[in-house]
Each structure stands twice: as structure tokens, then as C-alpha cells.
Design a protein around this motif. Structure first.
Motif, PDB file in Angstrom:
ATOM      1  N   GLN A 182      24.534 -56.003  -0.476  1.00  0.00           N
ATOM      2  CA  GLN A 182      23.445 -57.023  -0.522  1.00  0.00           C
ATOM      3  C   GLN A 182      23.832 -58.351   0.307  1.00  0.00           C
ATOM      4  O   GLN A 182      25.088 -58.956  -0.176  1.00  0.00           O
ATOM      5  N   LYS A 183      23.084 -59.127   0.992  1.00  0.00           N
ATOM      6  CA  LYS A 183      23.553 -60.238   1.508  1.00  0.00           C
ATOM      7  C   LYS A 183      22.537 -61.125   1.844  1.00  0.00           C
ATOM      8  O   LYS A 183      21.364 -60.588   2.667  1.00  0.00           O
ATOM      9  N   ASP A 234      25.257 -65.936   0.393  1.00  0.00           N
ATOM     10  CA  ASP A 234      25.702 -65.150  -0.736  1.00  0.00           C
ATOM     11  C   ASP A 234      25.357 -63.722  -0.468  1.00  0.00           C
ATOM     12  O   ASP A 234      24.703 -62.952  -0.197  1.00  0.00           O
ATOM     13  N   ASP A 235      27.017 -63.106  -0.642  1.00  0.00           N
ATOM     14  CA  ASP A 235      27.287 -61.821  -0.426  1.00  0.00           C
ATOM     15  C   ASP A 235      27.852 -61.223  -1.383  1.00  0.00           C
ATOM     16  O   ASP A 235      28.938 -61.568  -1.979  1.00  0.00           O
ATOM     17  N   ARG A 236      26.972 -60.179  -1.761  1.00  0.00           N
ATOM     18  CA  ARG A 236      27.485 -59.720  -3.462  1.00  0.00           C
ATOM     19  C   ARG A 236      28.630 -58.768  -3.263  1.00  0.00           C
ATOM     20  O   ARG A 236      29.224 -58.801  -4.370  1.00  0.00           O
ATOM     21  N   ASP A 260      31.044 -65.660  -4.818  1.00  0.00           N
ATOM     22  CA  ASP A 260      29.419 -65.840  -5.563  1.00  0.00           C
ATOM     23  C   ASP A 260      28.862 -66.432  -4.482  1.00  0.00           C
ATOM     24  O   ASP A 260      27.723 -65.925  -4.248  1.00  0.00           O
ATOM     25  N   LYS A 264      34.430 -65.090  -6.967  1.00  0.00           N
ATOM     26  CA  LYS A 264      33.781 -64.368  -7.931  1.00  0.00           C
ATOM     27  C   LYS A 264      34.762 -63.939  -9.019  1.00  0.00           C
ATOM     28  O   LYS A 264      35.995 -63.761  -8.743  1.00  0.00           O
TER      29      LYS A 264
END
Length: 301
Positions: free
Chosen positions: A135-136, A163-165, A170, A205
Motif C-alpha cells: 500500500q502506497k 506514505d508507503d506502508r 511512516d 517506522k
């Protein structure tokens, strides 16, 4: 008979005189009517004047020049969704909006991009359910101001947020400004390149070894965009950017996007794109690189 000719001449002169007087009276009546209409509808005093090579009327000499610069909005919206079934079930979705607003010497570009992938995997109870495996989303805005009319040099201001999970951060944000130039421009291609200083903020993160932390770094941002029409309906585009942190141990970020767009109808096209993201400093076993391959429908504005 001798009196007939003078009489006819006098009648002709009289009729012409009467017609001329009637015509003059009609014009006078029209002028009066126009004056009455104009008096009923007061005109606002002009605030500016469009100057030409000719000398303007005296009443406009003290007015500033009107801004008649045309504006233009261009861009595209993309959408793609894919589902795979079998031993490995996956669902992917991608959407992207890329718009540019241009007025005079100022051109502002807006970008919003979202990519998500879900895979159906077996949980602890033995049941299969979809889980997010990638997800990004990102957003960016850049303004270019051309330094001379019809020139190739420009100054730019850039802001980007990502925002790249699954990349170990983070979020990542960057600001930059500097100088750019259009190096190539012809009927089928163009090349823009730019460079300038900036600041990058990385929110690392949280892991088992450390809490989440904010890392700031001064960067040099360099970017280029190359586009070329290969055939009448096929366009190749390459976008490369680098946010380099000169200080050792600080994270630098690189991105490359390669795409081919094929026109289907007047405003609808099919786009194949390959994206590579690379971070030099990551935590734990997180991969330095991330790739994304997409196939989307594109609606052009």
C-alpha cells in the motif's frame, strides 16, 4: 414646353432636399435615442487598457495595462484494477491524477497517486482472508516560473509527501527549490532538467529494536523529465528524481518512472508503467528497493 423643364428641375431639387433633410432628421433622432439609452445604463469606468503599438486614446493613457494572459488546464486521470484467482489470489487497484495549471510564465503541477494490493492468505484458524500486502500513496506539487518570455530557464519550488506502508517509514516529506531548464524541445519530444537545495523529513517506522523517530536532512534535489512521441499514437516518458543527502549515514531517495502510453480514442488511452523507488538507509530487513508495475486506463483533460 419651355416652362416644363424648369418646373421639373425645381421639383427634383425639392424632392432631393426633402429626402436629405429627412435622412438627417432620422440620424439626429437615432443619436437622441442612443443618448437616452446610455443615460439609463451607466457604464463603469475602465480599470485597465489593452495597449497596442498604436497610441491609446487620451482618456486611457493613465490606466495600467490589462492582464489578458490566457490560462490553461491540462492533465490526466488514471484508473486500473486487477484480480487474480488460483493458488495465489490477489487484488490490485491503482489510481492517479496528474494535473497542470498554466497562466503566463507560471506553471503549477499537481500529483496524487494511490496503489494498493491485497492477497488472500490463510490465517491461524486455517481460514483464508484478504490481507494488505502492499500500500502506497503520494502527493506532490511543483511550481515553475519561466525567467524570460518564451525562454527555456525557470526557477521551481517543490513539495512532496509519500506514505508507503511497507518501506520502513511512516512517511517521507521533502521541500526543494532551485533552477531548471528545458534542454530539448521540438515537435515530437522535450527534456526538462532541474537542480536545487532542499530539506527532507523521514519518519522511521517503529520496530522491536527502537521507537519511531524523525530524521531530518539537507538534500540536493535533481530531477529530469523526458517525453518523446514514438509513433502517432504511442508516447514514451521517463521521469527520474534524486533527493541526495550529502552527509554520510543519512538517507537518500531515488525514483524512476518509465511509461508507454497508447491512445485508444481521442481522450482515452492505455498506459503501461514501471516504477522503481530506492532508499539508501533502511531499518532491519526492509528492502532498499521497491518496484511497481501497472496497467491503467488514462483519461486526458
Amino acid at each position: 414646353m419651355k416652362l416644363l423643364f424648369p418646373i421639373l428641375l425645381m421639383l427634383t431639387y425639392a424632392s432631393v432636399t426633402v429626402a436629405a433633410e429627412a435622412k438627417t432628421e432620422t440620424k439626429n433622432n437615432e443619436a437622441v435615442i442612443n443618448d437616452i439609452i446610455e443615460s439609463l445604463y451607466e457604464k463603469d469606468a475602465p480599470e485597465c487598457y489593452h495597449f497596442t503599438d498604436e497610441v491609446p486614446p487620451e482618456e486611457f493613457i493613465g490606466l495600467p495595462e490589462c492582464n489578458l494572459t490566457p490560462s490553461k488546464l491540462t492533465g490526466s486521470v488514471e484508473l486500473g484494477a486487477f484480480f487474480y484467482t488460483g493458488d495465489n489470489e490477489n487484488a490490485l487497484a491503482k489510481t492517479r491524477a496528474d494535473l497542470a495549471y498554466e497562466v503566463g510564465k507560471l506553471r503549477t503541477s499537481y500529483l496524487v497517486d494511490l496503489y494498493i494490493r491485497k492477497s488472500r492468505e490463510e490465517n491461524e484458524d486455517g481460514d483464508k482472508e484478504y490481507e494488505t500486502t502492499d500500500q502506497k500513496w503520494q502527493a506532490a506539487i511543483q511550481s515553475n516560473y519561466t525567467l524570460e518570455e518564451g525562454g527555456k530557464n525557470y526557477i521551481f519550488g517543490f513539495f512532496g509527501y509519500e506514505d508507503d506502508r511497507f518501506n520502513g517509514f511512516d512517511y517521507q516529506a521533502s521541500f526543494a527549490g532551485g533552477w531548471g531548464r528545458r534542454w530539448i524541445e521540438d515537435e515530437i519530444s522535450f527534456l526538462d532538467a532541474e537542480i536545487g537545495p532542499g530539506l527532507k523529513v523521514d519518519e522511521v517506522k517503529e520496530t522491536d529494536d527502537h521507537n519511531n523517530q524523525t530524521e531530518k536532512a539537507v538534500i540536493i534535489r535533481a530531477a529530469s523529465t523526458y517525453e518523446r512521441k514514438l509513433f502517432e499514437s504511442i508516447v514514451f516518458k521517463q521521469v527520474v528524481s534524486a533527493e541526495m543527502a550529502p552527509k554520510s549515514g543519512e538517507n537518500s531517495k531515488y525514483k524512476a518512472i518509465t511509461s508507454f502510453t497508447t491512445k485508444l480514442i481521442e481522450s482515452l488511452a492505455l498506459k503501461f508503467a514501471f516504477t522503481l523507488d530506492y532508499n539508501t538507509e533502511v531499518e532491519g530487513d526492509t528492502s532498499h528497493s521497491r518496484t511497481e508495475t501497472s496497467l491503467t486506463l488514462v483519461y486526458s483533460i
